[in-house]
Scaffold this active site. Structure first.
Site, PDB file in Angstrom:
ATOM      1  N   HIS A 132      18.151 -71.558 -51.384  1.00  0.00           N
ATOM      2  CA  HIS A 132      17.986 -72.122 -50.035  1.00  0.00           C
ATOM      3  C   HIS A 132      16.696 -71.597 -49.388  1.00  0.00           C
ATOM      4  O   HIS A 132      15.898 -72.383 -48.861  1.00  0.00           O
ATOM      5  CB  HIS A 132      19.193 -71.765 -49.165  1.00  0.00           C
ATOM      6  N   TYR A 243      11.992 -71.324 -33.121  1.00  0.00           N
ATOM      7  CA  TYR A 243      12.397 -70.145 -33.912  1.00  0.00           C
ATOM      8  C   TYR A 243      11.322 -69.071 -34.063  1.00  0.00           C
ATOM      9  O   TYR A 243      11.652 -67.931 -34.401  1.00  0.00           O
ATOM     10  CB  TYR A 243      12.951 -70.553 -35.285  1.00  0.00           C
TER      11      TYR A 243
END
Ligand code: MN
Length: 411
Positions: A132, A243
């Site tokens: 991932h 973020y």
């Protein structure tokens, strides 16, 4: 229903006799600690009181069992909860239940409401699948150097929000927020256009460490009560804009969905396997001996508003690069204290195969390869009315051990 038929019927369900997870159900207006066998729930207090040979557990305070949450039950410690679960297993297999006793202990799942099992104080989300992290790095940073320099040295994580963790079956509202439609433009405000899932599992803290006292890695399993499945719903457009520099915030904290039954580490013991080889030597506090991963098959279904079901992902918990012991040792190495009922989620669980990626962003590869659905439609991200269900299970000696549904619909 007799107990022999229930044992047989439950064998192929997520809740066979080898599982016996713990949860909270509500019946006639009161909530109590329960286990699960097939389509029936077991009232643990009644079981202890009514079945012979359970004297070791008679002294436990009633308030532990007639409770809105599992926290007080978990706080009894594994020295109580592990033999209790074992004794229930053994007693059921003896098959000695009169009809009236059976009725006092067992209730059909349709007669009860399954409730939030835990009072979750704190929730942490890790980022521990190398596949991932590599996929995300390739898509959004550098295809040739996708992992950040710290990734192979420690399990990266962030503190999430416990208040918005919801039980399977709860609708999820599409969040609104700030995002850039095109890079370099001024941000807009509106409903997220990139609503995604994250296929995860989470472990439940079962024992506390005092502030200032790290949990050594070889003791970490003593502190883990059991596991759940976890969907870390993510608004990618909001996440991308917010973020840097402090990490996930409003793109994540609008909702996360958990499955209702906590499957104990003891039930998962038959599925213990060696994890992937760690390519870079780790610091001593993260060095761990033995098999610390678990072979648990994972599937994600997308259910369209018309009812069409497509399995969009098949992954496995065993792919995790950083295991739960390493996550917990790292989380507490600075002295951070864990409390009973805290939740630590794994991070998105992706494998190597393209159909094993644990988010739609990866499955559709940043929108370049839309996901094909069984009714002929395509998705890059979730539409309103779409539902997601996560399943997790394995089989031992013909007995299935699984987690039940973890589902939510976007509204
Ligand atoms: Mn996540």
């Amino acid at each position: 229903m007799d107990i022999l038929k229930l044992l047989k019927d439950s064998k192929s369900s997520d809740f066979s006799i080898r599982n016996l997870p713990f949860g909270i159900v509500e019946e006639n207006g009161t909530r109590y600690v329960a286990s699960r066998l097939g389509d029936y729930v077991i009232d643990i207090r009644s079981f202890v009181n009514l079945m012979g040979g359970m004297e070791d557990f008679n002294h436990i305070d009633d308030k532990v069992f007639h409770n809105d949450y599992l926290n007080d039950f978990i706080a009894l410690g594994k020295s109580v909860t592990v033999p209790l679960r074992k004794a229930i297993q053994a007693k059921i297999e003896e098959l000695r239940f009169s009809e009236s006793i059976f009725k006092m202990i067992f209730s059909h799942i349709d007669q009860v409401k399954v409730c939030m099992p835990l009072k979750i104080g704190d929730y942490t989300d890790f980022y521990s699948s190398i596949e991932h992290a590599t996929n995300v790095g390739k898509m959004f940073r550098d295809p040739n150097n996708p992992l950040l320099p710290n990734w192979l040295h420690m399990p990266i994580g962030y503190h999430g929000r416990a208040s918005s963790i919801v039980l399977s079956g709860t609708d999820v509202h599409r969040p609104s927020g700030q995002f850039q439609v095109n890079e370099g433009e001024a941000p807009q405000f509106g409903p997220s256009r990139n609503l995604d899932i994250e296929l995860e599992m989470a472990f439940v803290i079962g024992k506390e460490n005092p502030l200032g006292q790290p949990i050594p890695i070889d003791k970490a399993e003593d502190y883990i009560f059991g596991m759940l499945t976890f969907n870390d719903w993510s608004a990618r457009d909001i996440q991308r804009w917010e973020y840097v520099p402090l990490g996930p915030f409003l793109g994540k904290n609008f909702a996360s969905t958990i499955s209702p039954w906590v499957v104990t580490l003891e039930a998962l013991e038959p599925f213990r396997v060696q994890g992937p080889e760690q390519k870079t030597a780790v610091l001593d506090y993260l060095k761990v001996e033995g098999a610390k991963n678990y072979d648990i098959g994972l599937e994600v279904d997308l259910i369209c508003p018309d009812g069409a079901v497509t399995t969009i992902c098949r992954s496995n918990f065993k792919y995790m690069y950083w295991n739960m012991c390493q996550q917990l040792a790292h989380h507490t190495v600075n002295g951070c204290n864990m409390r009973i009922g805290d939740l630590c989620a794994s991070g998105t669980i992706s494998g190597e195969a393209e159909d094993s990626f644990g988010s739609m962003m990866e499955l559709a590869w940043k929108g370049t390869k839309p996901i094909k659905l069984s009714n002929g439609e395509e998705r890059k991200f979730l539409l309103n009315g779409d539902a997601i269900d996560i399943r997790a299970y394995n089989v031992v000696d013909g007995f299935r051990v699984g987690f039940g549904p973890c589902c939510g619909k976007i509204v």
